[in-house]
Design an enzyme around this catalytic site. Sequence first.
Site, PDB file in Angstrom:
ATOM      1  N   ASP A 369       0.838  -1.205   0.000  1.00  0.00           N
ATOM      2  CA  ASP A 369       0.000   0.000   0.000  1.00  0.00           C
ATOM      3  C   ASP A 369       0.869   1.250   0.000  1.00  0.00           C
ATOM      4  O   ASP A 369       2.043   1.232  -0.414  1.00  0.00           O
ATOM      5  CB  ASP A 369      -0.970  -0.067   1.201  1.00  0.00           C
ATOM      6  CG  ASP A 369      -2.298   0.635   0.943  1.00  0.00           C
ATOM      7  OD1 ASP A 369      -2.339   1.874   1.035  1.00  0.00           O
ATOM      8  OD2 ASP A 369      -3.284  -0.054   0.637  1.00  0.00           O
ATOM      9  N   ARG A 446      -5.497  16.389   3.553  1.00  0.00           N
ATOM     10  CA  ARG A 446      -4.462  15.364   3.763  1.00  0.00           C
ATOM     11  C   ARG A 446      -3.132  15.823   3.146  1.00  0.00           C
ATOM     12  O   ARG A 446      -2.418  15.049   2.522  1.00  0.00           O
ATOM     13  CB  ARG A 446      -4.881  14.037   3.145  1.00  0.00           C
ATOM     14  CG  ARG A 446      -4.328  12.830   3.898  1.00  0.00           C
ATOM     15  CD  ARG A 446      -4.504  11.538   3.123  1.00  0.00           C
ATOM     16  NE  ARG A 446      -4.161  10.401   3.949  1.00  0.00           N
ATOM     17  CZ  ARG A 446      -3.722   9.255   3.481  1.00  0.00           C
ATOM     18  NH1 ARG A 446      -3.573   9.047   2.208  1.00  0.00           N
ATOM     19  NH2 ARG A 446      -3.429   8.274   4.287  1.00  0.00           N
ATOM     20  N   TRP A 480      -6.104   1.666  -6.919  1.00  0.00           N
ATOM     21  CA  TRP A 480      -6.059   3.051  -7.436  1.00  0.00           C
ATOM     22  C   TRP A 480      -6.844   3.931  -6.460  1.00  0.00           C
ATOM     23  O   TRP A 480      -8.066   3.916  -6.458  1.00  0.00           O
ATOM     24  CB  TRP A 480      -6.674   3.087  -8.833  1.00  0.00           C
ATOM     25  CG  TRP A 480      -6.649   4.413  -9.518  1.00  0.00           C
ATOM     26  CD1 TRP A 480      -7.333   5.537  -9.170  1.00  0.00           C
ATOM     27  CD2 TRP A 480      -5.911   4.746 -10.705  1.00  0.00           C
ATOM     28  NE1 TRP A 480      -7.073   6.550 -10.050  1.00  0.00           N
ATOM     29  CE2 TRP A 480      -6.205   6.091 -11.012  1.00  0.00           C
ATOM     30  CE3 TRP A 480      -5.043   4.039 -11.540  1.00  0.00           C
ATOM     31  CZ2 TRP A 480      -5.655   6.736 -12.128  1.00  0.00           C
ATOM     32  CZ3 TRP A 480      -4.509   4.688 -12.637  1.00  0.00           C
ATOM     33  CH2 TRP A 480      -4.799   6.027 -12.932  1.00  0.00           C
ATOM     34  N   ASP A 481      -6.128   4.704  -5.678  1.00  0.00           N
ATOM     35  CA  ASP A 481      -6.740   5.465  -4.581  1.00  0.00           C
ATOM     36  C   ASP A 481      -6.980   6.921  -4.983  1.00  0.00           C
ATOM     37  O   ASP A 481      -6.417   7.419  -5.969  1.00  0.00           O
ATOM     38  CB  ASP A 481      -5.785   5.387  -3.377  1.00  0.00           C
ATOM     39  CG  ASP A 481      -6.493   5.561  -2.041  1.00  0.00           C
ATOM     40  OD1 ASP A 481      -7.657   5.977  -2.029  1.00  0.00           O
ATOM     41  OD2 ASP A 481      -5.851   5.298  -1.000  1.00  0.00           O
ATOM     42  N   ASN A 483      -7.729  10.356  -2.448  1.00  0.00           N
ATOM     43  CA  ASN A 483      -8.003  10.622  -1.035  1.00  0.00           C
ATOM     44  C   ASN A 483      -8.493  12.010  -0.662  1.00  0.00           C
ATOM     45  O   ASN A 483      -8.499  12.350   0.512  1.00  0.00           O
ATOM     46  CB  ASN A 483      -6.760  10.299  -0.206  1.00  0.00           C
ATOM     47  CG  ASN A 483      -6.666   8.816   0.067  1.00  0.00           C
ATOM     48  OD1 ASN A 483      -7.568   8.236   0.653  1.00  0.00           O
ATOM     49  ND2 ASN A 483      -5.602   8.190  -0.390  1.00  0.00           N
ATOM     50  N   CYS A 529     -10.501   2.880  -5.278  1.00  0.00           N
ATOM     51  CA  CYS A 529     -10.605   3.246  -3.872  1.00  0.00           C
ATOM     52  C   CYS A 529     -10.637   4.762  -3.829  1.00  0.00           C
ATOM     53  O   CYS A 529     -10.039   5.417  -4.682  1.00  0.00           O
ATOM     54  CB  CYS A 529      -9.363   2.700  -3.160  1.00  0.00           C
ATOM     55  SG  CYS A 529      -9.158   3.233  -1.454  1.00  0.00           S
ATOM     56  N   ASP A 551     -12.890   2.427   4.364  1.00  0.00           N
ATOM     57  CA  ASP A 551     -11.730   2.397   5.251  1.00  0.00           C
ATOM     58  C   ASP A 551     -12.103   1.867   6.626  1.00  0.00           C
ATOM     59  O   ASP A 551     -11.236   1.660   7.469  1.00  0.00           O
ATOM     60  CB  ASP A 551     -11.138   3.802   5.398  1.00  0.00           C
ATOM     61  CG  ASP A 551     -10.099   4.066   4.323  1.00  0.00           C
ATOM     62  OD1 ASP A 551      -9.742   3.124   3.592  1.00  0.00           O
ATOM     63  OD2 ASP A 551      -9.647   5.220   4.217  1.00  0.00           O
TER      64      ASP A 551
HETATM   65  C1  DGJ Z   1      -7.021   5.385   1.833  1.00  0.00           C
HETATM   66  C2  DGJ Z   1      -7.355   3.957   1.548  1.00  0.00           C
HETATM   67  O1  DGJ Z   1      -8.723   3.748   1.613  1.00  0.00           O
HETATM   68  C3  DGJ Z   1      -6.580   3.069   2.505  1.00  0.00           C
HETATM   69  O2  DGJ Z   1      -6.956   1.735   2.333  1.00  0.00           O
HETATM   70  C4  DGJ Z   1      -5.124   3.268   2.278  1.00  0.00           C
HETATM   71  O3  DGJ Z   1      -4.784   2.829   0.994  1.00  0.00           O
HETATM   72  C5  DGJ Z   1      -4.770   4.734   2.463  1.00  0.00           C
HETATM   73  N1  DGJ Z   1      -5.604   5.591   1.670  1.00  0.00           N
HETATM   74  C6  DGJ Z   1      -3.335   4.975   2.108  1.00  0.00           C
HETATM   75  O4  DGJ Z   1      -3.009   6.295   2.143  1.00  0.00           O
END
Ligand code: DGJ
Length: 730
Positions: A369, A446, A480-481, A483, A529, A551
Amino acid sequence: MAIIFREQTKQFYLHTDNSSYIIELLEGKIPLHAYWGPRLDNMPPLTTWKSSNFMNFNALDIPTSAGGDFQCAGSLPLELPTYGAGDMRQPAFHAQYADGSRITKLEYVGHTITSGKPGLEGLPATYGGAGQVDTLELHLYDALQELSVYLQYSVFPAQDAVTRSVRVVNESDNLVRLLKVASANVDFYDMDADMLHLHGLWARERHVQRVPLTNTATQFGSLRGASSHLHNPFFALLSPDTTETTGDAYGFSLVYSGNFLAEAEKDAFNMVRASIGLGGLDFAWNLNSGDSFQSPEAVLVYAADGIGGMSRRYHRLYRDHLCRGRYQHKERPVLVNNWEATYFQFNEEKLLTIAEKAKALDIDMLVLDDGWFGKRNQDNCSLGDWYVNTEKLPGGLKGLGDKLNAMGMKFGLWFEPEMVSPDSDLYRAHPDWCLHVEGRSRSLSRSQLILDMSRADVQEYVINTVCGVLNSAPIAYVKWDMNRNFSEAGSALLPPEQQQEVAHRYMLGLYRVLETITSRHPEVLFESCAGGGGRYDPGMLYYMPQTWCSDDTDGVERLYIQYGTSMVYPAVSMGSHVSACPNHQVGRTTPFKMRGDVAMSGQFGYELDLSRLSEADLALAKEQVAFYKKYRHVVQWGDMYRLCSPFEEPFAAWEYVAADGNTALLCTYVVAGKPNVGRKRVKLQGLDATAEYKVETDGRVYSGAFLMQVGLAFDRNLDHLSNVTVLTKM
Ligand code: DGJ
């Protein structure tokens, strides 16, 4: 052919196996929404209703294109209501023209009916060939503004689904500014209905809420640049007496991952107008002379057998006609992800220790990760610098991947390619590549900013960077995140008058990137994600057949999240892992068994330091992996039946019935133990009433009729008791 045009009555019948959607051309010109519901092969034309007193329906004092009493247009059931021409409700289409006016009057000029379904240029959409789906395109035209609008309907008979999208073509010499383009609009007659929708926030996504519609407008959507944790791009209208197993359910699901608008307006005549698509605050699109605009697709599903029936139709449609790629129908690997095991504090040795333990449990893949690149040892830097940190991984990604492969394990990798940290080489080199508004500060979330995916140069950078990493090492899976959500959503390349296009252009750019990367790397399994399930939508599923559900990995919280998610999305799309206790999000301790029993209702995996598990838990984990591998085809490709809702009582139950009908898994969970409540009787569904089933745990045999009419009983006096019971047809 599932679509029939009756010339005499000017009616289009869109038939599925169990439902019909009927459009009628008023005076051969204005497309009225005549009907959507259980199959109806013949319907008197709407215009005959008033004289036959079939229904007291004000709308039939109809204004015509030649003029008429506009006050009555306010209750016509319309396929594409526009603003400003007599209909006072929320329109589905709104545009501004060069003369400053905002009036659109569209009339039918022609149609085509074809087998199969054309793709939507640049956008994700359901697909199917001749024999699986038929398509109707209605061509409407505004003669004054020289604007063509094409209403596109595709009918999937076996799934009782009708998809709808809208294409707008500017045939004038002037600019047209689109302000709202709903993908679908349905006007229901005199209707009492509840709206079921999925709401939440980070770590508690897709909670089910059901509210009665009152005589007002109900509206929700997203302004976050992602479909978002707050509201899934989906709702269902239900008759007030609709249950899981009985009654009308009308589903509206949008195949889109960005800002959207969903509305249900109940007027004074109790007509309900429901729509979903693009529009609302901060959406505008400049359509130049000769250009066209394609809306995303909405997927409408009708079920007469309640909410569960609606969900199973969505599951089948999205598994078979939305998801793509090599893994579409392939059983998915069991993985261990290092995020909650190590967060940023790992090195190759640590990862290999976890991998060795995983291998002994017959887990298929290690997913590395966040934190493998740049100088990222916490979440405040390095997004954009996608080169490996050799202090953590001295042999690079290839070195680690090769070692994992030599152990018989696959290697998966996390990315967050749409983002950039201000503290990164990428940002220092290209400070204008992020979404921003000149002269304003750039709000961080973040500690990161969002790359401007509407720019072709940024798209190329992301494609080349991700593909470069994928080519450099044996990577079998990508997470593929994404955030953070949008702020200061401006683009340095667009002129002022196009700044309200940024959110949609971002999605078009992202979809182009995803299409390119996934087709260049068909061997890779992609999981999307967005801080958990902040972009769990059909748009992402078109490119990536699974999504990290949330999460929140707590075994109890996941019951609510996974129950809500199952309203639309199949278990095969739901990333779901066993994590450590006390749980990192809520601090709760649940038995290892229950955590496994919950995670098995999705794409099973682990998200903890396996090297710190007790021998007892390791032994249980080994059993869980073996059990899941034996029965995952039932969860992944079977039909799901929800039996008890955790939103209604502190007990949850659901069931999967294998595609061949030979195996069923009954999953039961006690959320909170209660004293003296007796055992909970759970009635199964979807079995063959005349067949006999063996309960594998105790060898007892029951008829399908008994299991569905009487059921099995489960203790509920202790917190967090759980069972996954296998029933085999004899
Ligand atoms: C958010 C994701 O949902 C988590 O599972 C993890 O990958 C974190 N980001 C990593 O920064």
